[in-house]
Design a protein around this motif. Structure first.
Motif, PDB file in Angstrom:
ATOM      1  N   PHE A  67       0.840  -1.179   0.000  1.00 54.76           N
ATOM      2  CA  PHE A  67       0.000   0.000   0.000  1.00 54.76           C
ATOM      3  C   PHE A  67       0.880   1.236   0.000  1.00 54.76           C
ATOM      4  N   GLU A  68       0.601   2.126  -0.913  1.00 55.87           N
ATOM      5  CA  GLU A  68       1.328   3.386  -0.995  1.00 55.87           C
ATOM      6  C   GLU A  68       0.455   4.452  -0.340  1.00 55.87           C
ATOM      7  N   CYS A  69       1.038   5.172   0.617  1.00 50.61           N
ATOM      8  CA  CYS A  69       0.287   6.174   1.366  1.00 50.61           C
ATOM      9  C   CYS A  69       0.411   7.550   0.732  1.00 50.61           C
ATOM     10  N   GLY A  70      -0.647   8.319   0.869  1.00 48.31           N
ATOM     11  CA  GLY A  70      -0.635   9.702   0.420  1.00 48.31           C
ATOM     12  C   GLY A  70      -1.064  10.605   1.558  1.00 48.31           C
ATOM     13  N   ASN A  71      -0.668  11.870   1.505  1.00 50.58           N
ATOM     14  CA  ASN A  71      -1.087  12.825   2.524  1.00 50.58           C
ATOM     15  C   ASN A  71      -1.053  14.232   1.944  1.00 50.58           C
ATOM     16  N   HIS A 129       2.734  17.775   0.862  1.00 50.16           N
ATOM     17  CA  HIS A 129       2.796  16.618   1.752  1.00 50.16           C
ATOM     18  C   HIS A 129       3.583  16.924   3.015  1.00 50.16           C
ATOM     19  N   VAL A 171      -5.140  12.058   4.982  1.00 51.53           N
ATOM     20  CA  VAL A 171      -4.295  10.890   4.714  1.00 51.53           C
ATOM     21  C   VAL A 171      -5.126   9.867   3.941  1.00 51.53           C
ATOM     22  N   TRP A 172      -4.453   9.035   3.161  1.00 54.59           N
ATOM     23  CA  TRP A 172      -5.148   8.006   2.394  1.00 54.59           C
ATOM     24  C   TRP A 172      -4.149   6.994   1.863  1.00 54.59           C
ATOM     25  N   TYR A 173      -4.682   5.857   1.464  1.00 55.30           N
ATOM     26  CA  TYR A 173      -3.916   4.885   0.693  1.00 55.30           C
ATOM     27  C   TYR A 173      -4.207   5.164  -0.769  1.00 55.30           C
ATOM     28  N   LYS A 174      -3.168   5.181  -1.588  1.00 49.15           N
ATOM     29  CA  LYS A 174      -3.376   5.383  -3.019  1.00 49.15           C
ATOM     30  C   LYS A 174      -4.035   4.143  -3.608  1.00 49.15           C
ATOM     31  N   ASN A 227      -5.034   0.874  -5.282  1.00 47.04           N
ATOM     32  CA  ASN A 227      -4.264  -0.355  -5.456  1.00 47.04           C
ATOM     33  C   ASN A 227      -4.831  -1.119  -6.648  1.00 47.04           C
ATOM     34  N   LYS A 269     -10.137   9.488   0.989  1.00 47.76           N
ATOM     35  CA  LYS A 269      -9.286  10.354   1.809  1.00 47.76           C
ATOM     36  C   LYS A 269      -9.930  10.473   3.186  1.00 47.76           C
TER      37      LYS A 269
END
Length: 134
Positions: free
Chosen positions: A6-10, A21, A79-82, A84, A93
């Motif tokens: 899982f790639e995280c985003g913020n 970010h 915050v979120w997971y990009k 998949n 988000k």
């Protein structure tokens, strides 16, 4: 080799303007205190500037045009997971923190210290007390 990751985003938003970010984000919230606090480190270089209307501690110049980092400014952290593609799943988000800037520490990285909506109550109480005292 394949696997699931899982790639995280913020994203940090101040007064509706995205600062980008964060590199570090800490929230403290417990039943022992009235409100939550947060400390956010963002990879921006800020310097204090003087302004005839505001003291130096409340006015900062940063490398992002249009952003206003000042005490009392509204701040939101998402915050979120990009998405998949392997799992064919999208993630929403999440609003991790919403509040106001209490203090900005200039430098690199810039540190923003925040309080949640209890910040408003404390300001209101202080103004009410001043009115009573005269």
């Amino acid at each position: 080799m394949t696997g699931n990751y899982f790639e995280c985003g913020n994203e940090v938003i101040v007064e509706g303007f995205s600062l980008g970010h964060f590199s570090s984000f800490n929230v403290s919230n417990s039943r022992d205190v009235i409100g939550a606090t947060a400390e956010i480190k963002i990879p921006l270089y800020t310097i204090s500037v003087t302004d005839k209307q505001r003291p130096v501690a409340d006015s900062l110049r940063i490398g992002v045009d249009g952003a206003q980092l000042a005490t009392g400014a509204r701040i939101e952290v998402y915050v979120w997971y990009k998405d998949n593609t392997t799992l064919q799943h999208t993630f929403p988000k999440i609003l991790a923190f919403s509040g106001f800037i209490r203090k900005v520490v200039s430098g690199f990285p810039t540190t923003i210290k925040c309080e949640d909506n209890s910040f408003i109550c404390l300001l209101y109480t202080s103004d009410a007390a001043d009115d009573l005292i005269g």
